[in-house]
Design a protein around this motif. Structure first.
Motif, mmCIF file in Angstrom:
data_model
loop_
_atom_site.group_PDB
_atom_site.id
_atom_site.type_symbol
_atom_site.label_atom_id
_atom_site.label_comp_id
_atom_site.label_asym_id
_atom_site.label_seq_id
_atom_site.Cartn_x
_atom_site.Cartn_y
_atom_site.Cartn_z
ATOM 1 N N UNK A 29 64.846 48.069 38.681
ATOM 2 C CA UNK A 29 65.651 49.097 39.321
ATOM 3 C C UNK A 29 65.503 50.483 38.735
ATOM 4 N N UNK A 30 65.141 50.587 37.438
ATOM 5 C CA UNK A 30 65.054 51.909 36.807
ATOM 6 C C UNK A 30 63.747 52.589 37.191
ATOM 7 N N UNK A 31 63.673 53.918 37.068
ATOM 8 C CA UNK A 31 62.396 54.612 37.293
ATOM 9 C C UNK A 31 61.322 54.064 36.361
ATOM 10 N N UNK A 32 60.113 53.847 36.894
ATOM 11 C CA UNK A 32 59.070 53.197 36.111
ATOM 12 C C UNK A 32 57.739 53.920 36.249
ATOM 13 N N UNK A 33 56.940 53.755 35.212
ATOM 14 C CA UNK A 33 55.529 54.116 35.244
ATOM 15 C C UNK A 33 54.783 52.951 34.631
ATOM 16 N N UNK A 34 54.354 52.017 35.463
ATOM 17 C CA UNK A 34 53.739 50.795 34.968
ATOM 18 C C UNK A 34 54.735 49.948 34.208
ATOM 19 N N UNK A 35 54.399 49.606 32.961
ATOM 20 C CA UNK A 35 55.269 48.755 32.150
ATOM 21 C C UNK A 35 56.386 49.528 31.473
ATOM 22 N N UNK A 36 56.403 50.849 31.638
ATOM 23 C CA UNK A 36 57.425 51.682 30.993
ATOM 24 C C UNK A 36 58.528 52.045 31.972
ATOM 25 N N UNK A 37 59.755 51.610 31.649
ATOM 26 C CA UNK A 37 60.918 51.978 32.435
ATOM 27 C C UNK A 37 61.778 52.965 31.665
ATOM 28 N N UNK A 38 62.511 53.802 32.397
ATOM 29 C CA UNK A 38 63.339 54.833 31.783
ATOM 30 C C UNK A 38 64.734 54.771 32.390
ATOM 31 N N UNK A 39 65.736 54.703 31.531
ATOM 32 C CA UNK A 39 67.126 54.786 31.981
ATOM 33 C C UNK A 39 67.701 56.097 31.477
ATOM 34 N N UNK A 40 68.031 56.988 32.399
ATOM 35 C CA UNK A 40 68.505 58.305 32.013
ATOM 36 C C UNK A 40 69.633 58.740 32.949
ATOM 37 N N UNK A 41 69.811 60.033 33.100
ATOM 38 C CA UNK A 41 70.973 60.577 33.792
ATOM 39 C C UNK A 41 70.573 61.262 35.095
ATOM 40 N N UNK A 42 71.564 61.442 35.971
ATOM 41 C CA UNK A 42 71.317 62.107 37.247
ATOM 42 C C UNK A 42 71.713 63.573 37.189
ATOM 43 N N UNK A 43 72.969 63.847 36.880
ATOM 44 C CA UNK A 43 73.486 65.212 36.933
ATOM 45 C C UNK A 43 73.762 65.795 35.568
#
Length: 336
Positions: free
Chosen positions: A189-203
């Motif tokens: 569900x998180x933004x991904x670039x291949x095997x790397x996922x990133x959980x960050x903020x929207x606003x």
């Protein structure tokens, strides 16, 4: 095969198969327990219908984890049979549908939790976010990796990696949900670039609460080989929760008098002696001075990286070659 279901009950069959389909999990349905022994040990999860539990007990299958007795309104006999099978629980359907859906969400995931590495700056502008991004980038070429932005006042790790335009769930979305979070759901569900996922903020308005942080990390370690957390220097109770869950904690500090003074105060608040180490950036003081002032061992010295700012500005992230930063993150992940 992921789930083995033993039942002749149409109601149990319909409920369980529908849940497995929704979770994307393969199901092997068997109406004769004697034909299931060959698959008993191979399935990730074994669900024994209460209608066939007595027959399953008579076969004396080998004890294993991940066995549950399921069925509509199971009676006392179902509990006795569950004990005989070594089952973990007796699940009443459809009342416990949500519990079973949560269990299915992690079918096929790693059996042991992934490693959690926290990175925090001993003083402002120390480069902790850059190091966190580099650690995640390096490990992503070797296995599933999640980079967690737990600093509400930070620049946003997605921006350093050029992922701010990728779709996916952010902290705000997790805070709006409740219940157990599946490892697969978080990873995909998180933004991904291949095997790397990133959980960050929207606003711009950012707030992290303890329940959300706890649910996230529980799911993250089940679905990733490595979880790197960019920690806030002053993040409140949620930050304390995340720090306590780190297997390794890296404190980034410049080797300057102001930097080490601020780092010493931070370290005193962390209370992580034995599992924390210093990553020292160049300054007027030595590594020995840094260790003496902060009380932490120096685990790495981070040299200057040419072209770092340009690489980040181009959305490539901090790790683009084989320079000193790459060598540092490689050694840190190998040693810790």
């Amino acid at each position: 095969m992921s789930v083995l279901l033993l039942t002749r009950s149409a109601a149990t069959h319909e409920t369980v198969v529908a849940l497995c389909a929704a979770a994307g999990v393969a199901t092997d349905v068997c109406a004769d327990p004697s034909l299931s022994l060959g698959s008993w040990g191979d399935a990730d999860l074994v669900l024994v219908g209460a209608d066939l539990a007595e027959e399953a007990v008579a076969l004396a299958p080998p004890r294993r984890a991940g066995v549950h007795v399921v069925g509509p309104s199971p009676g006392d006999a179902a509990f006795r049979h569950a004990v005989a099978l070594g089952a973990a629980s007796v699940v009443s359907l459809p009342e416990a549908t949500s519990w079973l859906a949560d269990a299915l969400a992690d079918v096929g995931e790693r059996a042991s939790p992934g490693r959690v590495v926290g990175v925090v700056g001993g003083s402002g502008g120390s480069g902790a976010t850059t190091l966190a991004c580099a650690l995640a980038q390096w490990h992503a070429s070797r296995g599933p990796t999640l980079l967690v932005d737990a600093d509400p006042l930070g620049p946003g790790v997605d921006r350093l990696l050029g992922l701010e335009g990728r779709g996916g769930v952010r902290w705000e979305g997790l805070a709006e949900t409740s219940g157990r979070l599946g490892a697969r759901a978080l990873r995909e569900g998180v933004p991904r670039d291949g095997a790397l996922g990133v959980l960050t903020w929207t606003g711009l308005r950012r707030r992290l609460d303890v329940p959300t942080a706890r649910r996230m990390l529980d799911a993250a370690v089940r679905g990733h080989d490595l979880v790197v957390i960019d920690l806030a220097r002053q993040g409140g109770a949620a930050s304390v929760e995340l720090v306590d869950r780190c297997d390794d904690l890296l404190v980034v500090t410049p080797a300057t008098v102001p930097g080490l003074a601020a780092t010493a105060r931070l370290v005193a608040d962390l209370g992580r002696a034995g599992r924390a180490g210093l990553v020292v950036r160049p300054g007027g003081l030595s590594d020995a001075d840094a260790a003496r002032v902060t009380g932490l061992p120096v685990v790495a010295t981070l040299g200057e990286q040419r072209g770092l700012a340009a690489s980040v500005d181009r959305g490539l992230g901090p790790l683009t070659g084989r320079g000193p930063l790459a060598r540092t993150v490689r050694d840190l992940l190998a040693a810790a």
